[in-house]
Design a protein around this motif. Structure first.
Motif, PDB file in Angstrom:
ATOM      1  N   ALA A 164      44.501  41.698  34.521  1.00  0.00           N
ATOM      2  CA  ALA A 164      44.027  40.534  33.763  1.00  0.00           C
ATOM      3  C   ALA A 164      45.131  39.849  32.975  1.00  0.00           C
ATOM      4  O   ALA A 164      44.861  38.963  32.173  1.00  0.00           O
ATOM      5  CB  ALA A 164      42.910  40.964  32.799  1.00  0.00           C
ATOM      6  N   LEU A 165      46.396  40.230  33.197  1.00  0.00           N
ATOM      7  CA  LEU A 165      47.494  39.704  32.387  1.00  0.00           C
ATOM      8  C   LEU A 165      47.573  38.182  32.426  1.00  0.00           C
ATOM      9  O   LEU A 165      47.778  37.531  31.401  1.00  0.00           O
ATOM     10  CB  LEU A 165      48.822  40.314  32.857  1.00  0.00           C
ATOM     11  CG  LEU A 165      49.068  41.771  32.462  1.00  0.00           C
ATOM     12  CD1 LEU A 165      50.376  42.256  33.071  1.00  0.00           C
ATOM     13  CD2 LEU A 165      49.091  41.935  30.955  1.00  0.00           C
ATOM     14  N   SER A 166      47.436  37.597  33.625  1.00  0.00           N
ATOM     15  CA  SER A 166      47.582  36.144  33.738  1.00  0.00           C
ATOM     16  C   SER A 166      46.469  35.400  33.015  1.00  0.00           C
ATOM     17  O   SER A 166      46.660  34.257  32.584  1.00  0.00           O
ATOM     18  CB  SER A 166      47.616  35.726  35.213  1.00  0.00           C
ATOM     19  OG  SER A 166      46.428  36.122  35.861  1.00  0.00           O
ATOM     20  N   ASN A 167      45.295  36.034  32.877  1.00  0.00           N
ATOM     21  CA  ASN A 167      44.198  35.401  32.151  1.00  0.00           C
ATOM     22  C   ASN A 167      44.316  35.599  30.647  1.00  0.00           C
ATOM     23  O   ASN A 167      43.894  34.751  29.857  1.00  0.00           O
ATOM     24  CB  ASN A 167      42.863  35.970  32.634  1.00  0.00           C
ATOM     25  CG  ASN A 167      42.563  35.597  34.073  1.00  0.00           C
ATOM     26  OD1 ASN A 167      42.846  34.491  34.492  1.00  0.00           O
ATOM     27  ND2 ASN A 167      41.992  36.529  34.818  1.00  0.00           N
ATOM     28  N   LEU A 168      44.895  36.726  30.239  1.00  0.00           N
ATOM     29  CA  LEU A 168      45.037  37.013  28.821  1.00  0.00           C
ATOM     30  C   LEU A 168      46.184  36.235  28.192  1.00  0.00           C
ATOM     31  O   LEU A 168      46.085  35.775  27.052  1.00  0.00           O
ATOM     32  CB  LEU A 168      45.257  38.519  28.613  1.00  0.00           C
ATOM     33  CG  LEU A 168      44.084  39.434  28.967  1.00  0.00           C
ATOM     34  CD1 LEU A 168      44.518  40.891  28.888  1.00  0.00           C
ATOM     35  CD2 LEU A 168      42.912  39.184  28.020  1.00  0.00           C
ATOM     36  N   PHE A 169      47.271  36.099  28.932  1.00  0.00           N
ATOM     37  CA  PHE A 169      48.457  35.428  28.403  1.00  0.00           C
ATOM     38  C   PHE A 169      48.712  34.167  29.223  1.00  0.00           C
ATOM     39  O   PHE A 169      49.594  34.115  30.075  1.00  0.00           O
ATOM     40  CB  PHE A 169      49.665  36.371  28.451  1.00  0.00           C
ATOM     41  CG  PHE A 169      49.450  37.658  27.702  1.00  0.00           C
ATOM     42  CD1 PHE A 169      49.507  37.685  26.317  1.00  0.00           C
ATOM     43  CD2 PHE A 169      49.161  38.829  28.377  1.00  0.00           C
ATOM     44  CE1 PHE A 169      49.299  38.864  25.622  1.00  0.00           C
ATOM     45  CE2 PHE A 169      48.954  40.017  27.690  1.00  0.00           C
ATOM     46  CZ  PHE A 169      49.016  40.030  26.306  1.00  0.00           C
ATOM     47  N   THR A 170      47.911  33.155  28.948  1.00  0.00           N
ATOM     48  CA  THR A 170      47.935  31.940  29.769  1.00  0.00           C
ATOM     49  C   THR A 170      49.193  31.110  29.563  1.00  0.00           C
ATOM     50  O   THR A 170      49.518  30.260  30.399  1.00  0.00           O
ATOM     51  CB  THR A 170      46.700  31.077  29.465  1.00  0.00           C
ATOM     52  OG1 THR A 170      46.661  30.821  28.045  1.00  0.00           O
ATOM     53  CG2 THR A 170      45.432  31.799  29.866  1.00  0.00           C
ATOM     54  N   ASP A 171      49.907  31.304  28.441  1.00  0.00           N
ATOM     55  CA  ASP A 171      51.127  30.538  28.204  1.00  0.00           C
ATOM     56  C   ASP A 171      52.336  31.152  28.898  1.00  0.00           C
ATOM     57  O   ASP A 171      53.413  30.549  28.919  1.00  0.00           O
ATOM     58  CB  ASP A 171      51.410  30.442  26.698  1.00  0.00           C
ATOM     59  CG  ASP A 171      50.372  29.592  25.975  1.00  0.00           C
ATOM     60  OD1 ASP A 171      49.773  28.725  26.634  1.00  0.00           O
ATOM     61  OD2 ASP A 171      50.163  29.801  24.774  1.00  0.00           O
ATOM     62  N   ASP A 172      52.186  32.348  29.424  1.00  0.00           N
ATOM     63  CA  ASP A 172      53.303  33.036  30.075  1.00  0.00           C
ATOM     64  C   ASP A 172      53.075  33.014  31.581  1.00  0.00           C
ATOM     65  O   ASP A 172      52.099  33.571  32.081  1.00  0.00           O
ATOM     66  CB  ASP A 172      53.400  34.473  29.568  1.00  0.00           C
ATOM     67  CG  ASP A 172      54.595  35.210  30.160  1.00  0.00           C
ATOM     68  OD1 ASP A 172      55.647  34.565  30.337  1.00  0.00           O
ATOM     69  OD2 ASP A 172      54.473  36.415  30.446  1.00  0.00           O
ATOM     70  N   THR A 173      53.969  32.365  32.304  1.00  0.00           N
ATOM     71  CA  THR A 173      53.826  32.249  33.748  1.00  0.00           C
ATOM     72  C   THR A 173      54.143  33.569  34.428  1.00  0.00           C
ATOM     73  O   THR A 173      55.201  34.141  34.203  1.00  0.00           O
ATOM     74  CB  THR A 173      54.754  31.150  34.295  1.00  0.00           C
ATOM     75  OG1 THR A 173      54.418  29.909  33.674  1.00  0.00           O
ATOM     76  CG2 THR A 173      54.616  31.036  35.799  1.00  0.00           C
ATOM     77  N   GLN A 174      53.243  34.040  35.254  1.00  0.00           N
ATOM     78  CA  GLN A 174      53.479  35.249  36.037  1.00  0.00           C
ATOM     79  C   GLN A 174      54.127  34.831  37.344  1.00  0.00           C
ATOM     80  O   GLN A 174      53.508  34.213  38.200  1.00  0.00           O
ATOM     81  CB  GLN A 174      52.168  35.984  36.308  1.00  0.00           C
ATOM     82  CG  GLN A 174      52.349  37.320  37.016  1.00  0.00           C
ATOM     83  CD  GLN A 174      51.042  38.068  37.191  1.00  0.00           C
ATOM     84  OE1 GLN A 174      49.986  37.612  36.751  1.00  0.00           O
ATOM     85  NE2 GLN A 174      51.113  39.226  37.837  1.00  0.00           N
ATOM     86  N   ASN A 175      55.424  35.148  37.491  1.00  0.00           N
ATOM     87  CA  ASN A 175      56.119  34.707  38.706  1.00  0.00           C
ATOM     88  C   ASN A 175      56.430  35.826  39.678  1.00  0.00           C
ATOM     89  O   ASN A 175      57.014  35.590  40.726  1.00  0.00           O
ATOM     90  CB  ASN A 175      57.406  33.942  38.360  1.00  0.00           C
ATOM     91  CG  ASN A 175      58.266  34.671  37.355  1.00  0.00           C
ATOM     92  OD1 ASN A 175      58.247  35.896  37.291  1.00  0.00           O
ATOM     93  ND2 ASN A 175      59.008  33.926  36.564  1.00  0.00           N
TER      94      ASN A 175
END
Length: 346
Positions: free
Chosen positions: A42-53
Motif C-alpha cells: 500500500a506504499l504508493s497509496n499511503l505516500f502519494t507525494d513520493d513517486t514509486q519508480n
C-alpha cells in the motif's frame, strides 16, 4: 537545439489524480500475509507525494496489468551475492520499462479500447512485424509486450552472468506470458523469442544458461532496440552506443532505438549518455580526464545518432519537453520523471 515533442496530445500538460503507470503493477500478497506485506503493498497509496519508480522484491514476483493483454506475472531476478554483480544488474521492474510497454502496446494495437495518455508515434513504436532487441532486460516486460503485440522476432538479453539468465527468471516470464498464451483468447502472437547473454559494446551473444558459451546462431541486425533504465553507469554509455550502431539496421525505414531512463540516479548521468550518443548538450559536462584509449572510443561513436523524438514523461502520463538541465530541480522532483527518446542513425 532540442528536438520538438513528437505527436503528443495537446492537453497532456495537466494534473492527474493518481499515478497511472505505477498503479498497473502490484505485488501479489502471500496466502497468509503479515503486517509488513500489507504495508508494503500500500506504499504508493499511503505516500502519494513520493513517486514509486521501482517495483518488486528480488527473487519474487509482481503482476503487470496490461490494458490489452490482462494480467502478466513477472519474476523479478534474484539479487547477486557478489558486490560487483549488484553494480551490473537491476533487480526490480522500473517505470521506464512500464512506460516502454505502454508505448509499444498502444502504438501496435488496432483495438480502440487500448488507450494511453500519450499519442505514441506509430512510425516508431508500432512493432508489428519488426525485429526487436532488448538490452539489460531484467523482467523483460517491454519484450513480452512486443511479442504479444505481433513483433516478428524478439531477442531478450542481459549480462551473461545475470541472475535473470542464470536463474531462469526471463525464460520463465517468456514461457508463462508468451509461449503458454499463444493461441489463447489473449493473443495470436507468432513471434520468435530468443533469450541470450550479452555484454554491451560487443558483437557476440551467448547461451542464457551457459556462461561464456556462444549461441550457435548469432543475430545480425534489428529494426528496434529497447533500452529501458540502463543508463545508471556512465562507464557503459559508450558501450551502449556501440551496440546501437552495430545492431541497428539502418537500411530499414524508421529503424530506431527506444531509450528511456528515470532521473532517480541524477539528471547529469542521463544527460551524459545523450551527449555521447547525439553530440548535443555538451556545453556543461565535457569530458576532460579520460585516457587516450577512452578518448578514441568516445570519438568513434559520439554524435552518430540523433533524437527523432525526445521528451520527459511522469508517472501520470504528463509530458513536457526534455531539458538537459532544470534549474532548481531537487532529487524528489527529478525522480518523478523519465526521459523518453527515439534515437536513429544520422
Amino acid at each position: 537545439m532540442r528536438p520538438a515533442l513528437s505527436r503528443l496530445k495537446p492537453n497532456l500538460l495537466r494534473a492527474c489524480g493518481s499515478t497511472m503507470f505505477p498503479s498497473r503493477v502490484c505485488a501479489p500478497l502471500r496466502a497468509a500475509p503479515e503486517t509488513e506485506d500489507i504495508f508494503e503493498s500500500a506504499l504508493s497509496n499511503l505516500f502519494t507525494d513520493d513517486t514509486q519508480n521501482s517495483h518488486g522484491t528480488p527473487g519474487q514476483s509482481v503482476v503487470y496489468d496490461s490494458p490489452g493483454f490482462g494480467k502478466i506475472p513477472l519474476r523479478i531476478p534474484s539479487h547477486p551475492d557478489v558486490e560487483e554483480g549488484r553494480k551490473l544488474f537491476a533487480h526490480y521492474l522500473w517505470n521506464a520499462g512500464v512506460i516502454a510497454a505502454d508505448a509499444i502496446e498502444c502504438a501496435s494495437s488496432q483495438d480502440a479500447t487500448t488507450h494511453s495518455p500519450v499519442d505514441w508515434d506509430s512510425r516508431y513504436w508500432d512493432v508489428r512485424g519488426k525485429r526487436l532487441l532488448e538490452l539489460g532486460a531484467g523482467t523483460a516486460l517491454p519484450s513480452l509486450i512486443s511479442a504479444l503485440s505481433g513483433a516478428a522476432n524478439v531477442t531478450i538479453t542481459d549480462h551473461p552472468s545475470s541472475p535473470a539468465l542464470t536463474m531462469g527468471a526471463i525464460e520463465q516470464n517468456v514461457r508463462e506470458n508468451v509461449l503458454e498464451r499463444t493461441g489463447s483468447d489473449h493473443t495470436s502472437s507468432k513471434s520468435v523469442v530468443n533469450v541470450f547473454g550479452y555484454t554491451w559494446g560487443t558483437t557476440k551473444m551467448y547461451l542464457p544458461n551457459h556462461y561464456g558459451k556462444l549461441a550457435p546462431e548469432q543475430p545480425e541486425t534489428f529494426d528496434r532496440i529497447i533500452i529501458a533504465d540502463c543508463l545508471w553507469m556512465p562507464s557503459q554509455h559508450v558501450n551502449l552506443v556501440k551496440t546501437i550502431l552495430h545492431y541497428l539496421d539502418s537500411s530499414q525505414e524508421n529503424a530506431c532505438a527506444f531509450v528511456l531512463a528515470g532521473f532517480h540516479t541524477g539528471r547529469a548521468i542521463v544527460r551524459g549518455f545523450f551527449q555521447i550518443a547525439t553530440g548535443e548538450w555538451t556545453q556543461e559536462d565535457q569530458a576532460g580526464d579520460e585516457d587516450e584509449d577512452e578518448d578514441e572510443e568516445l570519438r568513434a561513436v559520439q554524435g552518430r545518432l540523433k533524437a527523432a523524438s525526445i521528451f520527459e514523461i511522469d508517472a501520470n502520463g504528463v509530458c513536457r519537453p526534455w531539458l538537459p538541465i532544470r534549474s532548481g530541480e531537487d532529487k524528489q522532483q527529478a525522480k518523478r520523471w523519465t526521459v523518453c527518446a527515439v534515437l536513429v542513425k544520422r
